[in-house]
Design an enzyme around this catalytic site. Structure first.
Site, PDB file in Angstrom:
ATOM      1  N   ASP A 132      -9.450  -1.272  11.225  1.00 40.21           N
ATOM      2  CA  ASP A 132      -9.051  -1.038   9.974  1.00 40.21           C
ATOM      3  C   ASP A 132      -8.021  -2.167   9.534  1.00 40.21           C
ATOM      4  OD1 ASP A 132      -9.195  -0.023   7.180  1.00 40.21           O
ATOM      5  OD2 ASP A 132      -7.451   1.108   7.372  1.00 40.21           O
ATOM      6  N   LYS A 157       6.803 -11.535 -15.989  1.00 34.74           N
ATOM      7  CA  LYS A 157       6.082 -11.844 -14.746  1.00 34.74           C
ATOM      8  C   LYS A 157       4.725 -11.340 -14.755  1.00 34.74           C
ATOM      9  CE  LYS A 157       6.429  -7.838 -11.502  1.00 34.74           C
ATOM     10  NZ  LYS A 157       7.458  -7.099 -11.971  1.00 34.74           N
TER      11      LYS A 157
END
Length: 1004
Positions: free
Chosen positions: A357, A489
């Site tokens: 993973d 943002k």
């Protein structure tokens, strides 16, 4: 039975298929119609009852579990234990035969042997059961994920129900902090985000909204899944899947239904038992026939048959193997690898493929600001605590503008009472990206809180998936300038399109095409590094339109959201762990293929794979080759690319042959955007190639693959309970580098088990041969059955176990993984060396001592042949020896017992040499040295135990051991020396002529 198996296989194949539903695609009206629900009132109670009767409750079905007593019996009667039980039963049988024939002399020997064998099996069985009691509590841990209560709409009333009472068509409300109670189609959402990490592996919280955004149900925004956590906002949804039919339910069914098969070491032990049983039965039957031909009574012949079979059984080996594996498991635990299943210790050593993973295993699972773009240049962010790596001018106006926006346009905060904690280790409220920005600002300025206090927030529009930006309005810290400051943002392309100017080198200039291109180049470069990029901009609101005290409205924005001033970019990444590149390189030199399997985006996955060395420098993917040659991807031959990045979408309908093609022809592979079912398919594909597969994972989504792998490795810190239950091993520090340590330990224990076995088996020949001569040549028995037990369960045990502590002979991480087909734990060469070579020298030593003592007491060797009948007869009390002396029955038996004791001591003496030569398989003992202090202690221990058994008063009654004259210890010494010289010469030839006939015949 076969039908049941077929059904189970069919069910599993269904579960392995990708989730195929269309609830996210159809219009919401059709959804209500299909589920028989009403948007205003929900289900009626009658409908709900009828649905529950039809579909069952909203809970996971527990699988059939193996009762504990069956698991205990498997430990007690499985594999090696069965061989020992057979030996014990045969002993009791021999005892019964002799008792019925009235031969009183050997009665107790066989009875003792049977009891001891049974005790050994029971004790080691109990020990193994406790060590390996990994009763699969996988479903229990899934139960922990099930939400307890849900708020639903029934007959127009909002009611709180037990989650299991929910059914298809129920309309439910979910708020921040809740677990999603079923699979839901989102009807309406307010800033709603869920943590899908345990399900899909995505570390960022995912926004959910009513819009259909992707054909793949796991990727679309209008579905929320059973047992995922709501981390922000509120939502209303309609139940489209319950219990076993939810995405989580399918994973649970897959994980608990998989058949895991035998571990490699279990297969090796089974193979070893076949060899030993074959040898024992062959010798037993051969000498049974010989005894018959020589005119023995059939009852005697049966007792001989049983005796030979039992003498072949290495009684102490089961305990030795179990103890060796346990010691290694303890050693691995001290290096942060917790082994749940003893046999997994060795499996890790034979691993040839690791499917890892990404998030949290190869990376730190901690988003960090990596780069910034301001004043037209990309700058590396400094994330060191003391800012020792700063590479930019912190006094520049461009930097100050960017960092101010980053500090203000953020909802993340440090949790209280952490002022003494290093900034990077502080806990933060807010999502991973916000936390990364907050830590970056705090590290570089040290005054996030002060900036926020000086610029008080007046109004805010939180980030949502439709706008892809967050905006807030603040009072200006410059009191002489009364204008409000707007900061924003969000996704860089969205921010850029809202800006008309850009702040560059302390000046605000108009946004030109040239500047837009510079922005795009920076954005592409940072995105290509697999980083998550955010854009920042600000704007001072004109005082005439927005005077002090103006009432800003966040719901219906009454302030400008365009014509803003662009300030710069920040990019974040979950950085690789420091030790991972070195660990991946070690795997490569050890011949282990490392494959990355992640739920993350292909670009991010590829960037991390390159940074840790899973894709090595210079190796290209098909896409890289196409870009370099400026041709379409379809024109590139896939076999020209050493590396491959495979999107989960490609795996949805892939055939096993096509997957095999990818796995076979690309040494470096990254699978991105994979689902739990695809992880499982990848593991099965690797196993089809003959690989022994280790899988690492931490999420619920990893549990089917963890269970199916030859060894599943879960994360101890970030891992979910479910993944820990499905795994065979847990990494306590979540670090990929610990797996490499585990591989090293696993390889070492396989080598050392071979050494233990060759040491233990060698003494079988001097134990069996006295019995054979006793039958063939009618001599008095040179070695008793009880004495054999003193060797197998006494003097040989500690030395055999001490070999588990032996250091590796060479760098075991520089060789390829063992081939399970050809490189066996016990092979013909090992048997040939133990039985045919060293064992024969040991037997010669025993007989030499036997004949020396008999001759010293009056019976010359040639006079012993054919003497047995008179020797063992109670009626004969005047048997004359070679010198005419008469011997009573009791005196003869005392002499026989002295011979047994001397033969036993001679085996101990030749086992000294055997233990020392077993330290190495190829190297000289002089190279290896005597640094194994446990083994040095074992040499002293077996000698002291032999002396104790020989000289302790009372042993003549219990074990028929008699004190030996000191000079009777010495006749075996030359043989011990001969064994050492012979084996050193053999190993010298091995090293001088690698691959020669000596290696082919004797290298085990």
């Amino acid at each position: 039975m076969a039908k049941g198996k077929q059904k189970k296989g069919k069910d599993l194949n269904e579960l392995k298929k990708e989730l195929d539903i269309d609830f996210h695609k159809i219009p919401i009206e059709e959804c209500y119609q299909r589920l028989g629900s009403n948007p205003e009132t929900g289900l009626t109670n009658a409908q709900a009852r009828s649905n529950i009767e039809r579909d069952g409750p909203n809970c996971l079905t527990p699988p059939k579990t193996t009762p504990e007593w069956i698991k205990f019996c498997k430990n007690l009667f499985g594999g090696f234990a069965l061989l020992l039980w057979t030996g014990a039963i045969l002993c009791f049988l021999a005892y019964g035969i002799e008792a019925s024939s009235g031969n009183e002399d050997m009665l107790k020997d066989n009875l003792y042997l049977g009891i001891v064998l049974a005790t050994v099996v029971i004790v080691t069985g109990i020990f193994s059961y406790y060590q390996e009691n990994k009763s699969s509590r996988i479903m229990d841990s899934f139960k922990n994920l099930v939400p307890q209560y849900a708020l639903a709409l029934r007959e127009g009333q909002r009611v709180t129900l037990k989650a299991e009472e929910l059914t298809m068509g129920d309309i439910v409300e979910v708020k921040f902090g809740d677990r999603v109670p079923a699979d839901l189609r989102v009807l309406e959402a307010r800033s709603f985000k869920v943590d899908n990490s345990s399900l899909t592996g995505e570390s960022e919280p995912q926004a959910r909204s009513p819009e259909f955004t992707n054909d793949n149900p796991l990727e679309t925004k209008n579905l929320a899944f059973f047992s995922t956590n709501a981390v922000e906002g509120t939502m209303r949804g309609i139940v489209i899947g319950i219990g076993d039919n939810t995405v989580m339910g399918r994973i649970a069914g897959l994980a608990s239904g998989l058949d895991t098969g035998e571990t490699p070491i279990a297969k090796e032990i089974a193979h070893f038992i076949h060899i030993i049983t074959g040898v024992a039965v062959f010798l037993g039957v051969t000498f049974f026939i010989i005894a018959f031909v020589l005119g023995y009574h059939w009852l005697d012949a049966v007792v001989f048959l049983i005796g030979i079979i039992v003498a072949n059984v290495p009684e102490g080996l089961l305990a030795t193997v179990t103890v060796c594996l346990t010691l290694t498991a303890k050693r691995m635990a001290s290096k942060n690898c917790l082994v749940k299943n003893l046999e997994a210790v060795e499996t890790l050593g034979s691993t040839s493929t690791i499917c890892s993973d990404k998030t949290g295993t190869l990376t730190q699972n901690r988003m960090t600001v990596a780069h910034m773009w301001f004043d037209g240049t990309i700058t590396e962010a400094d994330t060191t605590e003391d800012q020792s790596g700063a590479q930019f001018d912190k006094s520049s106006a461009g930097w100050k503008a960017l960092v101010k926006i980053a500090a203000l346009c953020s909802r993340a905060e440090f949790k209280p009472n952490q002022s003494t904690t290093p900034i990077l280790k502080r806990e933060v409220t807010g999502d991973a990206s916000e936390a990364a920005i907050l830590k970056c600002v705090e590290l570089t300025t040290g005054e996030t809180e002060a900036i926020r206090k000086r610029n008080k927030k007046i109004c805010e529009i939180p980030f949502n998936s439709a706008n892809k930006f967050q905006v807030s309005i603040h009072e200006n810290e410059d009191k002489s300038d009364g204008r409000y400051l707007l900061v924003m943002k969000g996704a860089p392309e969205r921010i850029l399109e809202r800006c008309s100017t850009i702040f560059m080198n302390g000046k605000e200039i108009d946004m030109t095409e040239e500047l837009k291109e510079a922005f795009n180049n920076a954005y592409m470069e940072l995105g290509g590094l697999g980083e998550r990029v955010l854009g920042f901009c600000d704007y001072l609101l004109p005082l005439d339109k927005y005077p002090h005290g103006f009432a800003f409205n966040a719901d219906d924005a009454n302030f400008p959201l365009t014509g803003l001033r662009f300030a710069g970019l920040m990019s974040m990444i979950d950085p690789p762990r420091a030790a991972v590149p070195d660990a991946v390189a070690k795997c490569r030199s050890a011949g282990i293929k490392v494959i990355m399997v992640t739920g993350d985006h292909p670009i991010t996955a590829k960037a991390i794979a390159k940074s840790v060395g899973i894709i090595s420098e210079g190796n290209e993917t098909v896409e890289d080759i196409a870009a370099r040659l400026n041709i379409p991807v379809s024109e590139v031959n896939p076999r020209d690319a050493k590396a491959a990045v495979v999107h989960g979408g490609e795996l949805r309908d892939i055939t096993p042959d096509a997957l095999d093609e990818i796995l076979r022809h690309h040494p470096e592979i990254v699978f991105a955007r994979t689902s739990p079912q695809q992880k499982l398919i990848i593991v099965e594909g690797c196993q089809r190639q003959g690989a022994i597969v280790a899988v690492t994972g931490d999420g619920v989504n990893d549990s089917p693959a963890l269970k199916k792998a030859d060894i599943g490795v879960a994360m101890g810190i970030a891992g979910s309970d479910v993944s820990k239950q499905a795994a065979d091993m847990i990494l306590l520090d979540d670090n990929f580098a610990s797996i490499v340590t585990g591989v090293e330990e696993g390889r070492l224990i396989f080598d050392n088990l071979k050494k233990s076995i060759v040491y233990t088996l060698t003494s079988n020949i001097p134990e069996i041969s006295p019995f054979l001569l006793f039958i063939l040549f009618d001599i008095p028995l040179p070695l008793g059955t009880v004495t054999i037990l003193c060797i197998d369960l006494g003097t040989d045990m500690v030395p055999a176990i001490s070999l588990a502590y032996e250091e590796a002979e060479s760098d075991i991480m520089k060789r390829r993984p063992r081939n399970p087909v050809t490189d066996k734990l016990v092979n013909e060469r090992l048997i040939s060396l133990a039985y045919g070579q060293i064992g024969m020298i040991q037997a010669s030593a025993g007989f030499f001592v036997y004949f020396v003592i008999m001759a010293e007491c009056g019976f010359l060797p040639w006079d012993l042949f054919g003497l047995r009948k008179h020797w063992d007869s109670r009626a004969v009390n005047d048997l004359t020896d070679s010198y005419g002396q008469e011997w009573t029955y009791d005196a003869r038996k005392q002499l026989e017992s002295s011979c047994h004791t001397a033969y036993f001591v001679s085996i101990v003496i030749v086992q000294w040499a055997d233990l020392i030569i077993s330290k190495t398989r190829r190297n000289s003992v002089f190279q290896q040295g005597m640094r194994n202090n446990i083994l040095n202690f074992a040499l002293v221990f077996e000698t002291c135990l032999a002396a104790f058994l020989s000289y302790t008063p009372g042993m003549d009654k219990g074990l028929r051991m008699y004190p030996l004259k000191i000079n009777w210890w010495f006749p075996a010494l030359p043989f011990s020396f001969l064994i050492f010289v012979y084996d050193e010469a053999r190993k010298f030839i091995l090293r001088r002529n690698p691959g020669g006939w000596v290696e082919q015949e004797t290298y085990y």
